[in-house]
Design a protein around this motif. Structure first.
Motif, PDB file in Angstrom:
ATOM      1  N   ASP A   1       0.809  -1.211   0.000  1.00 32.37           N
ATOM      2  CA  ASP A   1       0.000   0.000   0.000  1.00 32.37           C
ATOM      3  C   ASP A   1       0.851   1.275   0.000  1.00 32.37           C
ATOM      4  N   ILE A   2       1.799   1.376   0.893  1.00 33.58           N
ATOM      5  CA  ILE A   2       2.563   2.616   1.074  1.00 33.58           C
ATOM      6  C   ILE A   2       3.640   2.786   0.006  1.00 33.58           C
ATOM      7  N   ASP A   3       4.411   1.747  -0.253  1.00 36.36           N
ATOM      8  CA  ASP A   3       5.535   1.853  -1.197  1.00 36.36           C
ATOM      9  C   ASP A   3       5.242   1.253  -2.564  1.00 36.36           C
ATOM     10  N   ASP A   4       4.040   0.703  -2.748  1.00 39.07           N
ATOM     11  CA  ASP A   4       3.668   0.075  -4.014  1.00 39.07           C
ATOM     12  C   ASP A   4       4.698  -0.984  -4.422  1.00 39.07           C
ATOM     13  N   SER A   5       5.166  -1.738  -3.436  1.00 42.02           N
ATOM     14  CA  SER A   5       6.216  -2.734  -3.651  1.00 42.02           C
ATOM     15  C   SER A   5       5.786  -4.089  -3.113  1.00 42.02           C
ATOM     16  N   GLU A   6       6.419  -5.124  -3.616  1.00 37.82           N
ATOM     17  CA  GLU A   6       6.108  -6.501  -3.213  1.00 37.82           C
ATOM     18  C   GLU A   6       7.286  -7.108  -2.455  1.00 37.82           C
ATOM     19  N   VAL A   7       6.992  -7.782  -1.368  1.00 39.07           N
ATOM     20  CA  VAL A   7       8.018  -8.491  -0.610  1.00 39.07           C
ATOM     21  C   VAL A   7       8.305  -9.808  -1.320  1.00 39.07           C
ATOM     22  N   LEU A   8       9.557  -9.990  -1.736  1.00 41.21           N
ATOM     23  CA  LEU A   8       9.982 -11.242  -2.348  1.00 41.21           C
ATOM     24  C   LEU A   8      10.518 -12.198  -1.290  1.00 41.21           C
ATOM     25  N   SER A   9      11.162 -11.615  -0.275  1.00 41.50           N
ATOM     26  CA  SER A   9      11.667 -12.384   0.867  1.00 41.50           C
ATOM     27  C   SER A   9      11.919 -11.385   1.986  1.00 41.50           C
ATOM     28  N   GLY A  10      12.356 -11.875   3.115  1.00 41.81           N
ATOM     29  CA  GLY A  10      12.657 -10.997   4.243  1.00 41.81           C
ATOM     30  C   GLY A  10      13.828 -10.075   3.996  1.00 41.81           C
ATOM     31  N   GLU A  11      14.527 -10.294   2.897  1.00 43.85           N
ATOM     32  CA  GLU A  11      15.690  -9.464   2.591  1.00 43.85           C
ATOM     33  C   GLU A  11      15.636  -8.830   1.212  1.00 43.85           C
ATOM     34  N   CYS A  12      14.501  -8.988   0.513  1.00 41.27           N
ATOM     35  CA  CYS A  12      14.403  -8.444  -0.838  1.00 41.27           C
ATOM     36  C   CYS A  12      12.973  -7.979  -1.145  1.00 41.27           C
ATOM     37  N   ILE A  13      12.882  -6.732  -1.572  1.00 42.69           N
ATOM     38  CA  ILE A  13      11.603  -6.144  -1.949  1.00 42.69           C
ATOM     39  C   ILE A  13      11.701  -5.733  -3.412  1.00 42.69           C
ATOM     40  N   ASN A  14      10.617  -5.956  -4.158  1.00 34.73           N
ATOM     41  CA  ASN A  14      10.583  -5.539  -5.555  1.00 34.73           C
ATOM     42  C   ASN A  14       9.814  -4.222  -5.658  1.00 34.73           C
ATOM     43  N   SER A  15      10.536  -3.165  -5.996  1.00 31.28           N
ATOM     44  CA  SER A  15       9.956  -1.840  -6.149  1.00 31.28           C
ATOM     45  C   SER A  15       9.792  -1.534  -7.634  1.00 31.28           C
ATOM     46  N   PRO A  16       8.621  -1.012  -8.042  1.00 32.63           N
ATOM     47  CA  PRO A  16       8.437  -0.686  -9.458  1.00 32.63           C
ATOM     48  C   PRO A  16       9.342   0.461  -9.915  1.00 32.63           C
ATOM     49  N   VAL A  17       9.843   1.241  -8.982  1.00 33.20           N
ATOM     50  CA  VAL A  17      10.706   2.376  -9.312  1.00 33.20           C
ATOM     51  C   VAL A  17      12.185   2.018  -9.186  1.00 33.20           C
ATOM     52  N   LEU A  18      12.534   1.317  -8.109  1.00 35.09           N
ATOM     53  CA  LEU A  18      13.944   1.058  -7.806  1.00 35.09           C
ATOM     54  C   LEU A  18      14.417  -0.348  -8.163  1.00 35.09           C
ATOM     55  N   GLY A  19      13.506  -1.225  -8.545  1.00 38.56           N
ATOM     56  CA  GLY A  19      13.874  -2.621  -8.799  1.00 38.56           C
ATOM     57  C   GLY A  19      13.960  -3.384  -7.493  1.00 38.56           C
ATOM     58  N   GLN A  20      14.821  -4.381  -7.442  1.00 41.15           N
ATOM     59  CA  GLN A  20      14.970  -5.164  -6.218  1.00 41.15           C
ATOM     60  C   GLN A  20      15.833  -4.395  -5.226  1.00 41.15           C
ATOM     61  N   ILE A  21      15.293  -4.223  -4.020  1.00 42.45           N
ATOM     62  CA  ILE A  21      15.966  -3.432  -2.991  1.00 42.45           C
ATOM     63  C   ILE A  21      15.987  -4.183  -1.661  1.00 42.45           C
ATOM     64  N   PRO A  22      16.942  -3.843  -0.795  1.00 41.71           N
ATOM     65  CA  PRO A  22      16.932  -4.406   0.562  1.00 41.71           C
ATOM     66  C   PRO A  22      15.921  -3.633   1.415  1.00 41.71           C
ATOM     67  N   PRO A  23      15.497  -4.186   2.540  1.00 40.94           N
ATOM     68  CA  PRO A  23      14.530  -3.512   3.407  1.00 40.94           C
ATOM     69  C   PRO A  23      14.973  -2.113   3.855  1.00 40.94           C
ATOM     70  N   GLU A  24      16.259  -1.886   3.966  1.00 37.31           N
ATOM     71  CA  GLU A  24      16.762  -0.578   4.390  1.00 37.31           C
ATOM     72  C   GLU A  24      16.373   0.541   3.421  1.00 37.31           C
ATOM     73  N   ARG A  25      15.983   0.193   2.187  1.00 33.48           N
ATOM     74  CA  ARG A  25      15.627   1.202   1.184  1.00 33.48           C
ATOM     75  C   ARG A  25      14.123   1.460   1.108  1.00 33.48           C
ATOM     76  N   LEU A  26      13.352   0.811   1.974  1.00 34.68           N
ATOM     77  CA  LEU A  26      11.923   1.115   2.062  1.00 34.68           C
ATOM     78  C   LEU A  26      11.754   2.567   2.516  1.00 34.68           C
ATOM     79  N   SER A  27      10.566   3.104   2.327  1.00 41.56           N
ATOM     80  CA  SER A  27      10.306   4.481   2.765  1.00 41.56           C
ATOM     81  C   SER A  27      10.407   4.578   4.286  1.00 41.56           C
ATOM     82  N   GLY A  28      10.660   5.786   4.752  1.00 41.82           N
ATOM     83  CA  GLY A  28      10.732   6.023   6.194  1.00 41.82           C
ATOM     84  C   GLY A  28       9.432   5.676   6.899  1.00 41.82           C
ATOM     85  N   GLY A  29       8.306   5.930   6.229  1.00 44.01           N
ATOM     86  CA  GLY A  29       7.011   5.605   6.823  1.00 44.01           C
ATOM     87  C   GLY A  29       6.828   4.122   7.040  1.00 44.01           C
ATOM     88  N   VAL A  30       7.163   3.317   6.028  1.00 48.70           N
ATOM     89  CA  VAL A  30       7.023   1.859   6.151  1.00 48.70           C
ATOM     90  C   VAL A  30       7.959   1.322   7.224  1.00 48.70           C
TER      91      VAL A  30
END
Length: 152
Positions: A40-69
């Motif tokens: 909802d907040i970052d429009d991203s999908e959790v692939l695993s506990g260490e990898c998120i798929n962001s439509p803007v940034l591609g695959q990112i670590p959790p540390e790159r999630l938004s400050g709100g999330v």
């Protein structure tokens, strides 16, 4: 229940980004509520506990999630601590209310967060012990304590 303390709080964790980077656990992201918040907040999908798929940034670590999330994840997973939720935008408010419905949490706010004009809730304001059930009730209470903060 959700409790809020307005203004400066001595034991509040102010820099949630640094705290998250050094304390989150990968399993936090695998919980269904965490996945919903991230979607909802970052429009991203959790692939695993260490990898998120962001439509803007591609695959990112959790540390790159938004400050709100990151702040929401901290509130959800460390309910005994008080986090500065002013790092969250109003788009996080419904999730803060949801977390407060499933567990007792206290957050710190240094601004007026909108929880929604027509939303009913139960929020305890710890500064003076008041309970608010709508924004109409919360605004004058929050305003009182936020104004006190400005005068100090």
């Amino acid at each position: 229940m959700l409790s809020i303390i307005y203004g400066d709080v001595k034991n509040s964790i102010y820099n949630t980004n640094v705290y998250f980077k050094n304390s989150y656990e990968p399993e936090w992201l695998e919980a269904e509520l965490a996945k919903k918040m991230i979607r909802d907040i970052d429009d991203s999908e959790v692939l695993s506990g260490e990898c998120i798929n962001s439509p803007v940034l591609g695959q990112i670590p959790p540390e790159r999630l938004s400050g709100g999330v990151k702040t929401l994840l901290l509130i959800l997973n460390e309910p005994d601590r008080i986090f500065n939720a002013s790092t969250c935008g109003d788009n996080c408010a419904k999730w803060i209310l949801e977390i407060g419905r499933i567990k007792d949490v206290t957050i710190n706010l240094r601004h007026m967060m909108s929880f929604g004009k027509d939303i009913k809730f139960e929020i305890k304001v710890q500064n003076g012990g008041e309970t608010a059930h709508s924004m109409k009730e919360l605004i004058p209470i929050a305003n009182k304590y936020l104004n006190e903060m400005k005068q100090e």
